[in-house]
Design an enzyme around this catalytic site. Structure first.
Site, PDB file in Angstrom:
ATOM      1  N   GLU A 146       0.790  -1.252   0.000  1.00  0.00           N
ATOM      2  CA  GLU A 146       0.000   0.000   0.000  1.00  0.00           C
ATOM      3  C   GLU A 146       0.819   1.298   0.000  1.00  0.00           C
ATOM      4  O   GLU A 146       0.703   2.113   0.908  1.00  0.00           O
ATOM      5  CB  GLU A 146      -0.960  -0.022   1.198  1.00  0.00           C
ATOM      6  CG  GLU A 146      -1.880  -1.231   1.192  1.00  0.00           C
ATOM      7  CD  GLU A 146      -2.759  -1.357   2.439  1.00  0.00           C
ATOM      8  OE1 GLU A 146      -2.608  -0.538   3.359  1.00  0.00           O
ATOM      9  OE2 GLU A 146      -3.573  -2.286   2.477  1.00  0.00           O
TER      10      GLU A 146
ATOM     11  N   GLU B  51      -6.002 -10.920  -1.302  1.00  0.00           N
ATOM     12  CA  GLU B  51      -6.805 -10.784  -0.073  1.00  0.00           C
ATOM     13  C   GLU B  51      -8.276 -10.730  -0.478  1.00  0.00           C
ATOM     14  O   GLU B  51      -8.942  -9.721  -0.324  1.00  0.00           O
ATOM     15  CB  GLU B  51      -6.411  -9.515   0.698  1.00  0.00           C
ATOM     16  CG  GLU B  51      -4.953  -9.467   1.085  1.00  0.00           C
ATOM     17  CD  GLU B  51      -4.578  -8.229   1.899  1.00  0.00           C
ATOM     18  OE1 GLU B  51      -5.459  -7.583   2.486  1.00  0.00           O
ATOM     19  OE2 GLU B  51      -3.380  -7.903   1.935  1.00  0.00           O
TER      20      GLU B  51
HETATM   21  C1  GLA Z   1      -5.037  -4.748   4.413  1.00  0.00           C
HETATM   22  C2  GLA Z   1      -3.732  -5.437   4.773  1.00  0.00           C
HETATM   23  C3  GLA Z   1      -3.966  -6.733   5.485  1.00  0.00           C
HETATM   24  C4  GLA Z   1      -5.054  -6.634   6.523  1.00  0.00           C
HETATM   25  C5  GLA Z   1      -6.291  -6.108   5.886  1.00  0.00           C
HETATM   26  C6  GLA Z   1      -7.397  -6.075   6.902  1.00  0.00           C
HETATM   27  O1  GLA Z   1      -5.622  -5.243   3.305  1.00  0.00           O
HETATM   28  O2  GLA Z   1      -2.901  -5.685   3.680  1.00  0.00           O
HETATM   29  O3  GLA Z   1      -2.799  -7.128   6.116  1.00  0.00           O
HETATM   30  O4  GLA Z   1      -4.648  -5.819   7.578  1.00  0.00           O
HETATM   31  O5  GLA Z   1      -6.013  -4.816   5.416  1.00  0.00           O
HETATM   32  O6  GLA Z   1      -7.550  -7.312   7.509  1.00  0.00           O
END
Ligand code: GLA
Length: 378
Positions: free
Chosen positions: A161, A266
């Protein structure tokens, strides 16, 4: 009945039976079997799963997935709470669990603006550290963590990020002190620590045009400087309204055209109304609780469940369409009961974002995903 008729009837029954048995067999296979020759299918583990306390969830992990990542315990805020004092207790257990079960292990995450301890950026007087000090802290952290799991953890989310929705740099502490260089340095240190590990850049809202372009610019600059980067992780925290499949596809294609592996890192699909038109994953963006934002506390109405299922299937169809570009799809959690989405962006809601329900039972969608994966061939 003539002999011929009898023969064709018996043959017909035989074919039906074989066909049924074959079909049933296919339906019974797991996600990891169905995706075996396509891409890794992974899942994020929380603390109780790593400790083996969530028995039902762990059965699902073992039967369905062939790759794992830690939800939290490999972040710097967990590994190095105090400078120089590393605590690998949980991370070691995670790695042992994965190796024992022959899984593709992912380390998440080395450098991130969030869940990084405060000491990382300040000196004893509480003043922001110099460029040199921050670089040394990054080097020590990355070397210590990556070398410990060298050859075991196969891929690292090196930087998480760093880019904003509009493509500009996130004004993080790393950026403030080191400028754009912090990304290059992080990748260099990770590569020095384990030259064979796959190294990824990971971010959310990657289907947005601005962020897509920002990430493309960043990665092209790394490549130009000869920095090793293996892949791009698209986090995939999606909602019922955004992003569009078309925008998501544009990013898969654009990232792959850089010659990199693309990963959906994710994945979860919230079934709940979103307070914003664009659903990100900036964990500090918390919105106050309102009852109308938590409409399905007693279960999803059939029409909502169907819409949720169809949208999730559309995404899996997209991943299958681009299976030549995608190397891994990882779900961000096992069951709805423990998903972070119950508390983000509104705390205390009842969400339904994953493939297993609150009791760790597979949702009907599981078999449907397996079916489309089988139909997609190899
Ligand atoms: C972001 C992060 C993850 C996690 C999510 C929430 O996507 O990359 O590590 O913290 O937020 O669970």
């Amino acid at each position: 009945m003539t002999k011929i008729k009898l023969f064709t009837t018996v043959l017909g029954c035989f074919i039906t039976l074989v066909g049924f048995a074959g079909c049933k067999h296919k339906e019974d296979v797991s996600l990891k079997d169905a995706f075996k020759n396509k891409f890794h299918i992974g899942v994020a583990l929380n603390k109780s799963q790593i400790l083996g306390e969530d028995i039902k969830a762990n059965q699902n992990v073992l039967s369905q997935f062939n790759s794992i990542v830690t939800e939290n315990c490999m972040k710097s805020g967990e590994l190095q709470v105090v400078e120089g004092k590393f605590d690998f207790t949980l991370a070691d257990k995670f790695v042992d669990f994965g190796l024992k079960n022959n899984m593709f292990l992912i380390g998440h995450t080395l450098i991130w603006h969030s869940q990084t301890p405060r000491w990382f950026f300040v000196d004893k007087e509480g003043q922001t550290v110099s460029r040199e000090v921050l670089i040394e802290r990054m080097r020590t952290h990355i070397y210590t963590v990556v070398k410990r799991y060298k050859g075991k953890v196969k891929g690292w989310d090196v930087v998480n990020e760093a880019i904003e929705d509009n493509g500009s740099w996130r004004n993080s502490k790393f950026y403030q002190v080191l400028g754009e260089d912090f990304v290059k340095l992080a990748f260099q240190f990770a590569h020095e620590a384990d030259p064979d590990a796959e190294l990824y850049y990971n971010d959310y809202s990657m289907a947005l045009e601005g962020r897509r372009n920002g990430v493309l610019t960043l990665v092209k600059s790394l490549q130009k400087q000869g920095v090793k980067i293996t892949g791009i992780g698209m986090q995939g925290h999606i909602s019922m309204d955004s992003p569009s499949i078309t925008d998501f596809e544009k990013s898969i294609v654009a990232f792959s055209e850089l010659g990199l592996k693309v990963m959906i890192t994710e994945l979860d699909l919230s079934a709940l109304p979103s307070p914003w038109s664009n659903m990100g994953a900036n964990i500090s963006d918390v919105v106050a609780y309102q009852e109308k934002m938590n409409p399905y506390t007693k279960g999803l109405p059939v029409e909502v469940e169907t819409a949720w299922e169809n949208r999730f299937l559309d995404f899996f169809k997209l991943f299958l369409k681009h299976k030549d570009k995608i190397s891994r799809v990882t779900l961000w959690g096992v069951s709805d009961a423990t998903s972070w989405k119950n508390d983000f962006p509104v705390k205390g809601r009842t969400d339904y974002p994953l493939l297993f329900d609150r009791d760790n039972q597979p949702k009907p969608i599981l078999k449907k995903i397996i079916k489309i994966a089988n139909e997609a061939g190899n």
